[in-house]
Design an enzyme around this catalytic site. Sequence first.
Site, PDB file in Angstrom:
ATOM      1  CG  MET B   1      -1.885  -1.114   1.257  1.00  0.00           C
ATOM      2  SD  MET B   1      -3.251  -0.833   0.138  1.00  0.00           S
ATOM      3  CE  MET B   1      -4.308   0.163   1.174  1.00  0.00           C
ATOM      4  CB  CYS B   2       0.924   4.019  -2.172  1.00  0.00           C
ATOM      5  SG  CYS B   2       1.163   2.725  -3.395  1.00  0.00           S
ATOM      6  CD  GLN B   3       1.723   6.442   4.483  1.00  0.00           C
ATOM      7  OE1 GLN B   3       1.681   7.611   4.847  1.00  0.00           O
ATOM      8  NE2 GLN B   3       1.516   5.438   5.310  1.00  0.00           N
TER       9      GLN B   3
END
Lengths: 250, 250
Positions: B1-3
Amino acid sequence: MCQLLGMNANTPTDVMFSFTGLATRADEHKDGFGIGFFEDKGVRLFVDWRSARQSPVAELVKTWPIRSHHVIAHIRKATQGRVALENTHPFVRELWGRYWVFAHNGNLVDFHPRLHGAFRPVGDTDSERAFCWLMQELAKSHACVPPVDELTRTLAELMPQLHRHGTFNMLLSNGQALWAHNSTKLHWLVRQHPFGEARLRDDEVSVNFSEHTTPADRVAIIATEPLTDHEPWTAFAPGELRVFVDGMPR
Amino acid sequence: MCQLLGMNANTPTDVMFSFTGLATRADEHKDGFGIGFFEDKGVRLFVDWRSARQSPVAELVKTWPIRSHHVIAHIRKATQGRVALENTHPFVRELWGRYWVFAHNGNLVDFHPRLHGAFRPVGDTDSERAFCWLMQELAKSHACVPPVDELTRTLAELMPQLHRHGTFNMLLSNGQALWAHNSTKLHWLVRQHPFGEARLRDDEVSVNFSEHTTPADRVAIIATEPLTDHEPWTAFAPGELRVFVDGMPR
């Protein structure tokens, strides 16, 4: 009038030396600059409405060796369109799942083509209008990305339709090839083995390419004005379109 | 997952403090970063497949105060698509003569929408496919750029169609407003008069905003995780879409 710089290489090559040469001309061409680098299908685009003499982005480009097969750079002297980010070349659009990078030097008079909607200008330059029209006409001519030679034939049909509206020196790349069209002023050069030393015409900078290359490397440089002394620059003929692949005209 | 990190302000504002906070999380999210700044209708896009900890481009963004009304940033931990420039968020397309900037955090499973041709992905991420589909559906729904509230209604109809394929936290801007959609994790905050001091949660950095602002300034920050301590971050509800204009949710 603006100044163009293009690079096409058979191995990822940085353009710091040539860009430094281009940027020395930014006193006269102070209305912004931009440079686009292909990395495979991806594009890094740096643009600024500041002059390439003053922009922190230009400083980054001059000092960080970004290696690429296809580079298009532009320093702007505004003719049509205010000094603003959205009017700064190169422009980028996507067509057939590929990015296209375009920069223009010249001035198209009374050029207001019918744009049907898939490509519309964001800014208000004749250059971005010309690019949108080119993309639209390419999209009409092919269903998906055709071989380079086929694209060159289509572009050769389209160029005169732009050229007749005024000066149209341009660079275009989709990450597979680099196309250059001349109407008034454009020069090209191939650097290859045996590499020698080159000195920038407008600066005290010189580089010995033999220290930075392998015998297999080959790079074509396209520029409005020759950037170096003592290298065999060739002038484009009026109306000439050339495509560069793997560091060579084809 | 990214931010994700978004900023929407009523006056051109730099995002150095918040971007520094985001970049501290780049050890875990090391597969590239990107940040897009609107300046009026123009966009500055900085992308790198390097981590925001190591990229010279990230260093420039942390130290050069680029002032903007709308900013979208992303640090990537690859789920679908290799680590490459063409897979690095944010993505940009043009529609109705405006640039659109998009970044996604999440993972869409079995998402292969019919793309009719005007918007095609260049890379191979689910995120860029989702963006192309969104642009295509917006283009179908309106003939030219509609008022912000009308766009919000159209986007509210489209979001669930993406959300049902998996996690779809996203930020989108066209330079007029910034839209944020949450499916699992997203927070927002408005900073306005009286401004106080904020300290980054993951770093020793603090800033006293009252020294850098006027009483009329207002800025909304949207981030995957709250970036600061002692500020009133609000969590988005699952499935919530919010539009930010002039530094405020609307």
